[in-house]
Design a protein around this motif. Sequence first.
Motif, PDB file in Angstrom:
ATOM      1  N   LEU A   1       0.824  -1.208   0.000  1.00  0.00           N
ATOM      2  CA  LEU A   1       0.000   0.000   0.000  1.00  0.00           C
ATOM      3  C   LEU A   1       0.861   1.262   0.000  1.00  0.00           C
ATOM      4  CD1 LEU A   1      -2.835  -1.015   2.496  1.00  0.00           C
ATOM      5  CD2 LEU A   1      -3.031  -0.698   0.018  1.00  0.00           C
ATOM      6  N   GLY A   2       1.928   1.208   0.783  1.00  0.00           N
ATOM      7  CA  GLY A   2       2.832   2.356   0.840  1.00  0.00           C
ATOM      8  C   GLY A   2       3.510   2.591  -0.500  1.00  0.00           C
TER       9      GLY A   2
ATOM     10  N   GLU B   1       2.352   1.895  -3.458  1.00  0.00           N
ATOM     11  CA  GLU B   1       1.381   2.480  -4.395  1.00  0.00           C
ATOM     12  C   GLU B   1       1.074   3.924  -4.027  1.00  0.00           C
ATOM     13  OE1 GLU B   1      -2.146   0.255  -5.142  1.00  0.00           O
ATOM     14  OE2 GLU B   1      -1.016  -1.582  -5.513  1.00  0.00           O
ATOM     15  N   ARG B   2       0.883   4.181  -2.746  1.00  0.00           N
ATOM     16  CA  ARG B   2       0.509   5.532  -2.310  1.00  0.00           C
ATOM     17  C   ARG B   2       1.610   6.541  -2.618  1.00  0.00           C
ATOM     18  NH1 ARG B   2      -1.744   7.606   3.484  1.00  0.00           N
ATOM     19  NH2 ARG B   2      -2.081   9.707   2.769  1.00  0.00           N
ATOM     20  N   PHE B   3       2.855   6.117  -2.381  1.00  0.00           N
ATOM     21  CA  PHE B   3       3.968   7.038  -2.576  1.00  0.00           C
ATOM     22  C   PHE B   3       4.616   6.882  -3.957  1.00  0.00           C
ATOM     23  CE2 PHE B   3       3.772   6.588   2.105  1.00  0.00           C
ATOM     24  CZ  PHE B   3       3.512   7.907   2.413  1.00  0.00           C
ATOM     25  N   ARG B   4       3.971   6.128  -4.823  1.00  0.00           N
ATOM     26  CA  ARG B   4       4.405   5.945  -6.209  1.00  0.00           C
ATOM     27  C   ARG B   4       5.880   5.529  -6.304  1.00  0.00           C
ATOM     28  NH1 ARG B   4       0.365   9.560  -6.296  1.00  0.00           N
ATOM     29  NH2 ARG B   4      -1.026   9.793  -8.051  1.00  0.00           N
TER      30      ARG B   4
END
Length: 182
Positions: free
Chosen positions: A18-19, A21-24
């Motif tokens: 998740l991290g 994806e969130r932080f690209r």
Amino acid sequence: QYAACIGLLALAASVLALGAERFRISPAVRTVTVSGLVTVLGVLTLVRSLAFQNELVLWQDTVAQNPQHSFAQVALAMQYRRLGRPDLAVAQYEQALRAGVNTPDLREVYAGALVALQHPAAALAILQQLAVEEPDQPKVFNDLGGTYLMLGRKTDAAVANQQAAQLKPDYAQPRFNLGMIW
């Protein structure tokens, strides 16, 4: 080793995904991070597995990490006895006794280690007490007879071995010992 923490590993993997994806975070950085994590866990597993190379090392490691673990102390003492090191076995049995393990079985093997270490007088007191506490155990009387014999007390040895033979008529060792006495 990781089965017990599989939930934590799954949670950590989810948080990382998740991290990422969130932080690209780029796929290359993700791959390097996961590879590093797998490498670290692999090295930790290898290092830890060295403690399981044989029973002696396993129990030494367990006692070193948890000196009050009485089962590990007894198991380590038994390994020392199997390796012909009654001196180390006696010390380990004494540590287990100090830790509060005071079963008849432990005191019997402790007495056996004392005899193997050529301390029959010390073993005698333990075995005499066991004979009072466990009057129906032929092995205790057989060991008592052998200890009396080491001390040159043939009459006492004969009485103890006769008691062992009476308690268990098919127990060959006390009969053999009786033959050796006279």
